[in-house]
Write a protein that holds these residues in place. Structure first.
Motif, PDB file in Angstrom:
ATOM      1  N   UNK A 149       0.810  -1.207   0.000  1.00  0.00           N
ATOM      2  CA  UNK A 149       0.000   0.000   0.000  1.00  0.00           C
ATOM      3  C   UNK A 149       0.845   1.260   0.000  1.00  0.00           C
ATOM      4  N   UNK A 150       0.143   2.387  -0.064  1.00  0.00           N
ATOM      5  CA  UNK A 150       0.794   3.688  -0.046  1.00  0.00           C
ATOM      6  C   UNK A 150      -0.145   4.713   0.575  1.00  0.00           C
ATOM      7  N   UNK A 151       0.403   5.866   0.861  1.00  0.00           N
ATOM      8  CA  UNK A 151      -0.382   6.986   1.391  1.00  0.00           C
ATOM      9  C   UNK A 151      -0.602   7.967   0.248  1.00  0.00           C
ATOM     10  N   UNK A 152      -1.811   8.469   0.126  1.00  0.00           N
ATOM     11  CA  UNK A 152      -2.110   9.391  -0.962  1.00  0.00           C
ATOM     12  C   UNK A 152      -2.963  10.559  -0.502  1.00  0.00           C
ATOM     13  N   UNK A 153      -2.762  11.702  -1.146  1.00  0.00           N
ATOM     14  CA  UNK A 153      -3.512  12.911  -0.850  1.00  0.00           C
ATOM     15  C   UNK A 153      -4.019  13.500  -2.160  1.00  0.00           C
ATOM     16  N   UNK A 154      -5.212  14.017  -2.127  1.00  0.00           N
ATOM     17  CA  UNK A 154      -5.772  14.683  -3.296  1.00  0.00           C
ATOM     18  C   UNK A 154      -5.244  16.118  -3.369  1.00  0.00           C
ATOM     19  N   UNK A 155      -5.644  16.811  -4.395  1.00  0.00           N
ATOM     20  CA  UNK A 155      -5.219  18.194  -4.613  1.00  0.00           C
ATOM     21  C   UNK A 155      -5.453  19.040  -3.359  1.00  0.00           C
ATOM     22  N   UNK A 156      -4.416  19.686  -2.886  1.00  0.00           N
ATOM     23  CA  UNK A 156      -4.415  20.595  -1.723  1.00  0.00           C
ATOM     24  C   UNK A 156      -4.661  19.918  -0.371  1.00  0.00           C
ATOM     25  N   UNK A 157      -4.949  18.646  -0.337  1.00  0.00           N
ATOM     26  CA  UNK A 157      -5.230  17.974   0.935  1.00  0.00           C
ATOM     27  C   UNK A 157      -4.014  17.991   1.857  1.00  0.00           C
ATOM     28  N   UNK A 158      -2.851  17.664   1.328  1.00  0.00           N
ATOM     29  CA  UNK A 158      -1.651  17.643   2.164  1.00  0.00           C
ATOM     30  C   UNK A 158      -1.320  19.043   2.675  1.00  0.00           C
ATOM     31  N   UNK A 159      -1.449  20.038   1.831  1.00  0.00           N
ATOM     32  CA  UNK A 159      -1.173  21.413   2.243  1.00  0.00           C
ATOM     33  C   UNK A 159      -2.101  21.829   3.393  1.00  0.00           C
ATOM     34  N   UNK A 160      -3.367  21.430   3.318  1.00  0.00           N
ATOM     35  CA  UNK A 160      -4.320  21.747   4.384  1.00  0.00           C
ATOM     36  C   UNK A 160      -3.947  21.037   5.686  1.00  0.00           C
ATOM     37  N   UNK A 161      -3.531  19.786   5.603  1.00  0.00           N
ATOM     38  CA  UNK A 161      -3.148  19.047   6.801  1.00  0.00           C
ATOM     39  C   UNK A 161      -1.908  19.662   7.448  1.00  0.00           C
ATOM     40  N   UNK A 162      -0.969  20.119   6.639  1.00  0.00           N
ATOM     41  CA  UNK A 162       0.228  20.772   7.180  1.00  0.00           C
ATOM     42  C   UNK A 162      -0.159  22.083   7.859  1.00  0.00           C
ATOM     43  N   UNK A 163      -1.063  22.825   7.251  1.00  0.00           N
ATOM     44  CA  UNK A 163      -1.529  24.083   7.852  1.00  0.00           C
ATOM     45  C   UNK A 163      -2.251  23.841   9.183  1.00  0.00           C
ATOM     46  N   UNK A 164      -2.844  22.668   9.348  1.00  0.00           N
ATOM     47  CA  UNK A 164      -3.529  22.304  10.588  1.00  0.00           C
ATOM     48  C   UNK A 164      -2.567  21.719  11.631  1.00  0.00           C
ATOM     49  N   UNK A 165      -1.285  21.769  11.366  1.00  0.00           N
ATOM     50  CA  UNK A 165      -0.246  21.253  12.283  1.00  0.00           C
ATOM     51  C   UNK A 165      -0.370  19.753  12.536  1.00  0.00           C
ATOM     52  N   UNK A 166      -0.742  19.003  11.510  1.00  0.00           N
ATOM     53  CA  UNK A 166      -0.838  17.554  11.634  1.00  0.00           C
ATOM     54  C   UNK A 166       0.513  16.901  11.328  1.00  0.00           C
ATOM     55  N   UNK A 167       1.312  17.564  10.485  1.00  0.00           N
ATOM     56  CA  UNK A 167       2.591  17.004  10.042  1.00  0.00           C
ATOM     57  C   UNK A 167       3.720  17.996  10.251  1.00  0.00           C
ATOM     58  N   UNK A 168       4.880  17.466  10.559  1.00  0.00           N
ATOM     59  CA  UNK A 168       6.133  18.211  10.457  1.00  0.00           C
ATOM     60  C   UNK A 168       6.787  17.752   9.167  1.00  0.00           C
ATOM     61  N   UNK A 169       7.523  18.626   8.521  1.00  0.00           N
ATOM     62  CA  UNK A 169       8.195  18.286   7.265  1.00  0.00           C
ATOM     63  C   UNK A 169       9.684  18.552   7.404  1.00  0.00           C
ATOM     64  N   UNK A 170      10.459  17.671   6.828  1.00  0.00           N
ATOM     65  CA  UNK A 170      11.903  17.860   6.773  1.00  0.00           C
ATOM     66  C   UNK A 170      12.408  17.126   5.530  1.00  0.00           C
ATOM     67  N   UNK A 171      13.441  17.672   4.930  1.00  0.00           N
ATOM     68  CA  UNK A 171      14.003  17.022   3.751  1.00  0.00           C
ATOM     69  C   UNK A 171      14.403  15.592   4.110  1.00  0.00           C
ATOM     70  N   UNK A 172      14.042  14.659   3.245  1.00  0.00           N
ATOM     71  CA  UNK A 172      14.366  13.258   3.496  1.00  0.00           C
ATOM     72  C   UNK A 172      15.874  13.058   3.423  1.00  0.00           C
ATOM     73  N   UNK A 173      16.324  12.122   4.175  1.00  0.00           N
ATOM     74  CA  UNK A 173      17.737  11.767   4.218  1.00  0.00           C
ATOM     75  C   UNK A 173      17.839  10.304   3.808  1.00  0.00           C
TER      76      UNK A 173
END
Length: 182
Positions: A124-148
């Motif tokens: 399986x995989x995780x998927x987001x529709x148009x603007x969904x991920x951006x909205x979740x980040x704005x809601x402080x659900x995720x932290x983001x950092x460049x992958x290593x």
């Protein structure tokens, strides 16, 4: 202008209450104006590569007891292989250190010992529709950092979250379930 998060980690905040993503670290493989997809990297499932090969009717002498990972809630009947590219196995190349395939040829190549040799298999995989991920980040659900890539290939699965947070200079014990905006 939207900043796309290709080759980033998403780290679930403590307030994440979706059981699919609690305490998860997700590698974002692709993100554009249509949406995003990636793979949860730190949740092993009770299935290994030998079992996967058996289900796919691929004969193998593979002695790999590496557990597959829960890639996400979408396409649970599909196996994906993230791997260090050394040869082309019908891959999408996300950066020089990470390629992706879900082809039967890649599974057969692994089964016959032809490579790839460094890989992570996900169901399986995780998927987001148009603007969904951006909205979740704005809601402080995720932290983001460049992958290593080094963390992906070398971190023990149980330490991946801690190491990803360390890239942000954050100690997990300091995270709060209560988010806020200024």
């Amino acid at each position: 202008m939207t900043q796309y998060l290709n080759h980033n980690f998403l780290i679930a905040m403590p307030k994440m209450d979706d059981p699919h993503f609690q305490h998860s670290v997700i590698y974002i493989a692709e993100h554009d104006e249509k949406g995003a997809f990636g793979f949860v990297l730190n949740k092993p499932i009770n299935m290994n590569m030998q079992m996967l090969m058996q289900q796919a009717d691929i004969e193998t002498q593979l002695d790999d007891n590496q557990n597959l990972r829960y890639g996400g809630p979408v396409g649970q009947d599909q196996a994906f292989v993230l791997y260090k590219p050394s040869v082309d196995h019908s891959a999408n190349l996300f950066n020089p250190d990470i390629a992706l395939s879900n082809s039967m040829e890649t599974l057969k190549s692994i089964a016959f010992g032809l490579g790839p040799f460094e890989y992570i298999s996900c169901l399986g995989y995780a998927g987001w529709t148009e603007n969904q991920l951006e909205e979740e980040i704005a809601e402080n659900i995720w932290l983001c950092v460049e992958a290593d890539s080094k963390l992906i290939w070398d971190s023990p699965i149980e330490d991946l979250r801690k190491h990803a947070l360390k890239k942000l200079k954050i100690d997990e014990s300091m995270l709060s379930e209560i988010g806020g905006n200024c």
